[in-house]
Design an enzyme around this catalytic site. Structure first.
Site, short mmCIF file in Angstrom:
data_model
loop_
_atom_site.label_atom_id
_atom_site.label_comp_id
_atom_site.label_asym_id
_atom_site.label_seq_id
_atom_site.Cartn_x
_atom_site.Cartn_y
_atom_site.Cartn_z
N ASP A 81 -0.36 -6.81 5.08
CA ASP A 81 0.30 -5.67 5.77
C ASP A 81 -0.22 -4.55 5.88
OD1 ASP A 81 3.35 -4.83 6.57
OD2 ASP A 81 2.69 -3.35 5.03
N HIS A 116 7.04 2.19 12.77
CA HIS A 116 6.98 2.18 11.32
C HIS A 116 8.30 2.84 10.79
CE1 HIS A 116 3.89 3.00 7.87
NE2 HIS A 116 5.15 2.70 7.27
N TYR A 167 -1.48 4.57 6.83
CA TYR A 167 -2.16 4.19 5.23
C TYR A 167 -3.56 4.81 5.40
CZ TYR A 167 1.77 1.05 4.77
OH TYR A 167 3.38 0.62 4.76
N ARG A 213 -2.69 -9.77 -10.83
CA ARG A 213 -1.53 -9.49 -10.31
C ARG A 213 -1.39 -9.96 -8.86
NH1 ARG A 213 -0.03 -3.24 -12.27
NH2 ARG A 213 0.87 -3.77 -14.19
N THR A 266 -0.51 -3.02 1.30
CA THR A 266 -1.81 -2.34 0.98
C THR A 266 -1.64 -0.79 1.04
OG1 THR A 266 -2.47 -2.27 3.54
CG2 THR A 266 -3.26 -4.15 2.45
N LYS A 301 2.34 -5.04 -3.13
CA LYS A 301 0.97 -4.58 -3.16
C LYS A 301 0.36 -4.40 -4.55
CE LYS A 301 -1.78 -0.82 -4.62
NZ LYS A 301 -1.65 -0.23 -5.86
N LYS A 339 -6.69 -7.91 -9.86
CA LYS A 339 -6.82 -9.07 -9.25
C LYS A 339 -5.65 -10.15 -9.77
CE LYS A 339 -10.57 -12.61 -8.81
NZ LYS A 339 -11.94 -12.88 -9.25
N SER A 349 10.65 -1.20 11.51
CA SER A 349 10.81 -1.00 9.95
C SER A 349 11.53 0.24 9.77
CB SER A 349 9.38 -0.70 9.52
OG SER A 349 9.29 -0.37 8.30
N ASN A 350 12.28 0.23 8.79
CA ASN A 350 13.12 1.22 8.50
C ASN A 350 14.23 1.77 9.28
OD1 ASN A 350 11.71 2.11 5.73
ND2 ASN A 350 10.18 2.54 7.12
N LYS A 390 1.12 -1.07 11.94
CA LYS A 390 2.54 -0.13 12.55
C LYS A 390 2.21 1.16 13.40
CE LYS A 390 4.39 -1.54 7.91
NZ LYS A 390 3.38 -1.36 7.00
N ARG A 420 6.27 3.60 -10.90
CA ARG A 420 7.51 4.42 -10.69
C ARG A 420 8.05 5.02 -12.12
NH1 ARG A 420 7.55 4.02 -5.48
NH2 ARG A 420 6.91 1.90 -4.79
#
Ligand SMILES: NC(=O)c1ccc[n+]([C@@H]2O[C@H](COP(=O)([O-])OP(=O)(O)OC[C@H]3O[C@@H](n4cnc5c(N)ncnc54)[C@H](OP(=O)(O)O)[C@@H]3O)[C@@H](O)[C@H]2O)c1
Length: 312
Positions: free
Chosen positions: A56, A123, A61, A269, A30, A263, A267, A161-162, A90, A219
């Site tokens: 998630d 996070h 966010y 996808r 998200t 993410k 709809k 995470s990370n 997170k 990207r």
């Protein structure tokens, strides 16, 4: 009968975490750099309608209210029950002091309108105060705060995470409760075999963020630098199964027993990204997708590179 079949929701298989909790292998990501009001909520509602059981989010966010509203609406409509859902949020980098963890999770729960989350993650391993200064708090201390939040029943499991291997090992060396997952970037351009193997050896479930990597339209800065969008062999593979390149990338990850978090605000996808369990890539096809690895990070967290506990 046909109509009924078409209306049946899609379903992702589950993986069992090291604490016995079941996590669906596809979750809705998200995070968005920009969103119109209501877009997060709409995506969550479409996803739950399509059959997603895993969502998630993260305090940073700034979408927990909308995500929570979407969940609330679907529970109220009777589409899902709370215990059928797996919700992750997170801890942000400015709340790494041991005593800040539980209050921060309580704030997330208030925004999400939930009594508990299924998974709470550190996070990033870096700790940074509101002024942008490095607090240099050891994530081992933060982990003790995570264990406290778990013991209070505010979350059903805790993870990171990370984190790189060395950082995971430091947590494992002193933890009362093992992390259940490490959520990191994994996709065909960043296959992360070494880290994934380490996680699996230590019963830590790898969860892939940015699972579409350079396939994603988000990207454009990388356009032309990679063949994944135009390679004819990959195109032929997608055609063979009647799937898109994005679905092939997600299928490749779940076949490596990696949970994926695509993410989308679109709809069709959202539905496509869950519709990856009716075909199987063979060994050569898995190797083909693997061959697009460039160890290229879409999310290097470059702004954190100057801080002490930066992982990459
Ligand atoms: N832990 C962390 O530090 C961290 C970091 C990054 C992300 N995450 C999590 O992982 C989630 C996913 O990562 P991400 O958002 O960076 O990347 P992603 O899911 O790999 O890519 C999202 C982009 O791909 C597009 N897209 C989605 N499905 C598609 C499809 N089937 N075909 C073509 N394009 C498609 C989306 O566009 P539309 O929305 O326009 O459809 C969006 O622009 C995040 O939302 C977040 O929940 C976590």
């Amino acid at each position: 009968m046909i109509v009924k079949l078409l209306q049946m929701a899609l379903k992702a298989p589950i993986v069992k975490l090291n604490n016995g909790l079941e996590m669906p292998m596809v979750g809705l990501g998200t995070y968005a750099r920009k969103a119109e009001p209501g877009e997060y909520q709409q995506a969550v509602e479409w996803a739950i309608d399509a059959g997603y059981k895993h969502i998630d989010t993260a305090s940073c966010y700034k979408n927990e209210e909308e995500v929570g509203q979407g969940i609330y609406n679907k529970i109220k409509e009777g589409i899902v029950t709370r215990d059928q859902l797996f919700v992750t949020t997170k801890l942000w980098n400015d709340c790494h002091a041991e005593n800040d963890v539980t209050p921060s999770l309580k704030e997330s729960l208030r925004r999400l309108k939930l009594d508990y989350v299924d998974l709470y993650l550190i996070h990033w391993p870096v700790s940074i105060n509101a002024k942008g200064e490095d607090q240099e708090i050891d994530y081992v201390e933060t982990w003790r705060g995570m264990e406290e939040a778990l013991s209070m029943g505010l979350t059903k499991s805790i993870g990171v995470s990370n984190f790189n291997e060395e950082q995971l090992q430091r947590i494992l060396n002193s933890a009362k409760v093992k992390p259940v997952v490490n959520q990191v970037e994994i996709n065909p351009n960043l296959t992360q075999h070494k880290l994934v193997d380490y996680c699996k050896k230590n019963s830590i479930q790898p969860v892939a963020y940015t699972p579409l990597g350079l396939i994603s339209d988000a990207r454009p800065e990388f356009a032309g630098k990679d063949m994944i969008k135009s390679d004819p062999k990959l195109g032929a593979l997608a055609d063979k199964y009647g799937k898109t390149r994005a679905q092939i990338a997600l299928r490749y990850l779940v076949q490596r027993e990696i949970v994926v978090l695509p993410k989308s605000f679109t709809k069709s996808r959202i539905i496509d990204n869950l519709n990856i369990f009716d075909f199987e890539l063979n060994k050569q096809e898995m190797a083909l997708v693997d061959s697009f690895n460039m160890d290229h990070r879409c999310v290097p967290g470059a702004s954190f590179a100057k801080y002490k506990n930066y992982a990459f």
